[in-house]
Write an enzyme that holds these catalytic residues in place. Structure first.
Site, mmCIF file in Angstrom:
data_model
loop_
_atom_site.group_PDB
_atom_site.id
_atom_site.type_symbol
_atom_site.label_atom_id
_atom_site.label_comp_id
_atom_site.label_asym_id
_atom_site.label_seq_id
_atom_site.Cartn_x
_atom_site.Cartn_y
_atom_site.Cartn_z
ATOM 1 C CD GLU A 120 -2.974 -1.226 2.168
ATOM 2 O OE1 GLU A 120 -2.853 -0.433 3.124
ATOM 3 O OE2 GLU A 120 -3.898 -2.043 2.077
ATOM 4 C CE LYS A 145 -10.786 -2.964 3.336
ATOM 5 N NZ LYS A 145 -10.044 -4.138 3.878
#
Length: 429
Positions: A211, A341
């Site tokens: 990430e 999400k």
């Protein structure tokens, strides 16, 4: 999202296999309308996955991409979804998503794949927005959409997102002293650069994880926190005033059903909560995600009772963006915030419903990327459209992460001075 005055219809739906930021296949969908408008969307994929997430359909052909191919999901779009959507109304998102759910016919999108349904769902919304010459955030949220999200920026990676010795998955900074999103992003970038200098001066690795955060080999969580506070101060800011800290523990990854095993220790649920209480006393931590495993509901209850008025307790694996679970667990007093999400649930409408239910429970909503992501910035639009107030989309490196931040800068500019950046509220409010 029902714009009845337009006469445009869906005249094409297709999908292709592309690669995400980890080099694994993912689905990209293309939806075209009869007036020439086009929507193209690619979907992400997670590494740390909740067991109740909607299914991401993979080919499991070990001769191609190690079994991670998505040609079945692509074929489902092209041969099953497309024929049913052609000549339908692209502006009634709920009806379109209900049709996708009906075509799948399972509780977890396991027939068509959530990667197929989400790509088509959001691509249709994007095409409809283009038809009306609206940005996606405005099309989804209407004229009330003007709240920019406070970013939770992942600057140190661990757990399943990095090859180092840290058990906790993400160590994040939150620019709580910023007055605009552009200021917030600048502040985070400055701390990120100062952190890099500190790591280099200590001869620690500045390699990055999935990430975009650094992935140094550090001996303890306390060492991470101390370095983060040093980086904040080196950049000219004050901990607790300009910046707070946040964690994604991903506790399910080191829970064996009874005991939490990490950093050479074994802890019960109660001991984990006590550990967090000590961390919160020592460091300016205001948000803890997945501090307890998704199956440890008694542990979640204890965590919420003991820390829920002091700290944002975010459920990711616990809720998996599922409206039913959000309603159930919020009524049972578990957590006080929901990670959103879209690929965990598989359609835009269900994502919107999850955020609505969180708001009804006075829970914060944090819109989130996945560790395997693409350059598509649609979650930036969702965050602003629904005034979520927070976004988690990685670090200050890797273009698939920066794409979301840069899109938010464009959205803030598009709002022409009406954008707001609220302070983060803790607990049920």
């Amino acid at each position: 999202m029902l714009y009845s005055r337009s006469v445009a219809k869906i005249n094409g739906v297709s999908a292709r296999q592309i690669l995400d930021s980890r080099g694994r296949p993912t689905v990209e969908a293309v939806v075209s309308l009869s007036d020439g408008a086009l929507g193209v969307v690619s979907v992400p994929s997670g590494a740390s996955v909740g067991k109740n997430e909607a299914l991401e359909l993979r080919d499991k052909d070990m001769n191609k991409y190690g079994g991670h191919g998505v040609t079945k999901a692509v074929e489902n779009v092209n041969s099953i979804i497309a024929p049913r959507l052609v000549n339908t109304d692209p502006f009634n998102q709920k009806a379109l998503d209900d049709l996708l759910i009906e075509l799948d016919g399972t509780d977890n999108k396991s027939r068509l794949g959530a990667n197929a349904t989400l790509a088509v769902s959001v691509a249709t919304a994007k095409a409809a927005a283009a038809s009306l010459k609206l940005p996606l955030y405005r099309y989804i949220g209407g004229v009330a959409s003007r709240e920019m999200p406070v970013p939770l920026v992942n600057v140190i990676n661990g757990g399943l997102h990095a090859d180092n010795g840290l058990d906790f998955q993400e160590f994040m900074i939150m620019p709580i002293g910023a007055s605009t999103f552009s200021d917030a992003l600048r502040m985070c970038a400055e701390v990120f650069l100062s952190l890099k200098e500190i790591l280099k001066s200590n001869k620690l690795s500045t390699n990055t994880g999935d990430e975009g955060g650094f992935a140094p080999n550090l001996e303890s969580n306390d060492r991470v926190f101390c370095i983060l506070l040093e980086a904040i101060e080196k950049a000219g800011y004050k901990p607790s005033i300009d910046f707070a800290l946040a964690l994604d523990v991903a506790a399910s990854t080191f829970y064996d059903g009874k005991i939490y095993k990490f950093s050479g220790s074994s802890m019960s649920s109660a001991e984990m909560v006590s550990y967090y209480e000590e961390l919160v006393k020592k460091y300016p931590i205001i948000s803890i995600e997945d501090g307890i495993a998704e199956d440890d509901l008694a542990g979640w209850k204890e965590l919420t009772v003991r820390l829920g008025k002091k700290v944002q307790l975010v459920g990711d694996d616990l809720f998996v963006t599922n409206p039913r679970l959000i309603k159930d667990f919020s009524e049972r007093g578990l957590a006080n915030a929901v990670l959103i999400k879209p690929n965990q649930i598989g359609t835009l409408s269900e994502t919107i419903e999850a955020i609505r239910l969180a708001s009804m429970s006075n829970f914060n909503s944090i819109v989130s990327h996945r560790s395997g992501d693409t350059e598509d910035p649609f979650i930036a639009h969702i965050a602003v459209a629904l005034n979520c107030g927070q976004i988690k989309t990685g670090s200050m490196s890797r273009s698939e992460r920066m794409a979301k931040y840069n899109e938010l800068l464009r959205i803030e500019e598009d709002l022409c001075g009406t954008a707001i950046l609220r302070s983060v509220k803790i607990g049920r409010h």
